[in-house]
Design an enzyme around this catalytic site. Structure first.
Site, PDB file in Angstrom:
ATOM      1  N   TYR A 168      34.659  39.198  34.425  1.00 22.31           N
ATOM      2  CA  TYR A 168      33.707  39.719  33.445  1.00 22.31           C
ATOM      3  C   TYR A 168      33.631  38.873  32.183  1.00 22.31           C
ATOM      4  O   TYR A 168      32.787  39.127  31.319  1.00 22.31           O
ATOM      5  CB  TYR A 168      34.083  41.151  33.075  1.00 22.31           C
ATOM      6  N   HIS A 185      28.838  50.811  42.413  1.00 23.21           N
ATOM      7  CA  HIS A 185      29.672  49.717  41.907  1.00 23.21           C
ATOM      8  C   HIS A 185      28.967  48.957  40.791  1.00 23.21           C
ATOM      9  O   HIS A 185      29.628  48.367  39.924  1.00 23.21           O
ATOM     10  CB  HIS A 185      30.028  48.769  43.060  1.00 23.21           C
ATOM     11  N   ARG A 199      35.779  54.155  40.177  1.00 25.97           N
ATOM     12  CA  ARG A 199      35.228  53.904  41.505  1.00 25.97           C
ATOM     13  C   ARG A 199      34.582  55.194  41.986  1.00 25.97           C
ATOM     14  O   ARG A 199      35.010  56.298  41.641  1.00 25.97           O
ATOM     15  CB  ARG A 199      36.328  53.471  42.470  1.00 25.97           C
ATOM     16  N   LYS A 233      43.639  53.547  43.537  1.00 20.33           N
ATOM     17  CA  LYS A 233      44.118  52.924  44.768  1.00 20.33           C
ATOM     18  C   LYS A 233      45.638  53.012  44.858  1.00 20.33           C
ATOM     19  O   LYS A 233      46.346  52.836  43.869  1.00 20.33           O
ATOM     20  CB  LYS A 233      43.688  51.458  44.817  1.00 20.33           C
ATOM     21  N   ARG A 270      29.920  50.510  37.626  1.00 19.82           N
ATOM     22  CA  ARG A 270      31.290  50.117  37.263  1.00 19.82           C
ATOM     23  C   ARG A 270      31.285  48.732  36.609  1.00 19.82           C
ATOM     24  O   ARG A 270      31.960  48.525  35.605  1.00 19.82           O
ATOM     25  CB  ARG A 270      32.161  50.119  38.523  1.00 19.82           C
ATOM     26  N   HIS A 318      42.674  47.790  37.683  1.00 16.49           N
ATOM     27  CA  HIS A 318      42.941  46.532  38.364  1.00 16.49           C
ATOM     28  C   HIS A 318      44.436  46.213  38.295  1.00 16.49           C
ATOM     29  O   HIS A 318      45.035  46.251  37.213  1.00 16.49           O
ATOM     30  CB  HIS A 318      42.168  45.374  37.718  1.00 16.49           C
TER      31      HIS A 318
END
Length: 312
Positions: A287, A252, A149, A173, A255, A278
């Protein structure tokens, strides 16, 4: 709306605009949605950062009672989810109360991505002679090699890059750490930037007497490192220089390109999930659309009935 709520919403919208490149109309819609939510929370005598899951669910029920469309309610929940995700990342609160709430649902849209040739053109644009050539090349190589990110990239500590690493330790995160591998071009670009960066930092320190920056990409910003807004502007400039529509290129997008190209090349979905950071495999499964052509080719090339039909 209270000043605190207005400030929180504005801070979130600015960060969201830099990271996702949402259209201006989308940003305005999010602003209206969150302003409405903040006003509703205030009628309950609560602060937004104190709201619980039950408060958000009650708000969605109230929206339904007002006759708001499914799409509008889904967008409002999306805005609320993103606000609380941002609040969690920024340590405004210790949890995300909207995480487990199921909305009215809407069709999933595939993420915007770029072809390998387009990514090559972006990197080539970064390598053109200029004041920030070495830094920009390093940024682009790292972003595409790791799928980080943009907030993770610009906030990297310089210590993570010392010693010609094969892997980078990334803090994502919620403070969760993960290891991401570096490609040979990314390692080379990183080594070049470290040499340039250290010389610049040393010269600046001798001039001002300030302590050395501990960021890989230092700047004079309030944060002490290259900002997401500055990186966003940089990548738009590279898109123009590379002959690519800048409206299709965001941090993004790179990414998404990282994940899409890896999966198309045969990478395991679980490995991609780990590298992207994730928490849930369902987030990564979007994806899998890139597998369709590859799986069809596998059947046509290797299934015995397909071969017989082709030779009949």
């Amino acid at each position: 709306m209270t000043p605190d709520h207005a400030r929180q919403i504005q801070t979130f919208l600015q960060a969201n605009a830099a990271e996702t490149d949402a259209a201006r109309n989308t940003q305005l819609a999010y602003a209206r949605d969150l302003t409405d939510f903040a006003g509703w929370v205030e009628t309950r005598g609560r602060e937004m950062m104190q709201a619980e899951r039950a408060d958000i669910e009650d708000y969605l029920v109230a929206c339904d009672a007002q006759g708001l469309s499914r799409a509008t309610r889904a967008r409002r929940l999306s805005a609320i989810r993103q606000l609380y995700r941002f609040a969690f990342e920024e340590n405004w609160r210790a949890d995300n109360p909207a995480l487990q709430i199921k909305g009215p649902g809407k069709d999933k849209r595939l993420p915007k991505t770029l072809t390998i040739a387009e990514v090559d053109r972006l990197i080539e644009a970064a390598q053109r002679p200029g004041r920030d050539q070495i830094r920009d090349t390093c940024l682009m190589q790292l972003l595409y090699a790791t799928g980080m990110r943009v907030s993770e990239l610009v906030g990297l500590p310089v210590s993570a890059a010392r010693g010609d690493p094969r892997m980078l330790l990334v803090r994502g995160k919620g403070g969760k750490e993960r290891m991401v591998p570096l490609s040979p071009p990314a390692r080379s670009a990183l080594a070049d930037w470290l040499t340039r960066r250290d010389a610049m930092v040393q010269a600046q320190n001798q001039k001002t007497g300030a302590p050395p920056s501990w960021f890989l990409f230092p700047s004079h910003s309030r944060e002490g490192h290259l900002t997401r807004h500055r990186f966003y502007a940089m990548i738009k400039t590279l898109a123009v220089a590379g002959g690519i529509d800048p409206g299709r290129v965001t941090p993004h997008t790179l990414r998404h390109a990282f994940a899409t190209h890896l999966l198309a090349g045969g990478a395991d979905l679980r490995a991609i999930q780990t590298m992207l950071g994730h928490a849930d495999i369902s987030t990564t499964e979007i994806y899998t659309h890139v597998l369709e052509d590859r799986l069809r080719d596998l059947v046509l090339d290797h299934h015995p009935l397909a071969r017989r039909r082709g030779t009949a």
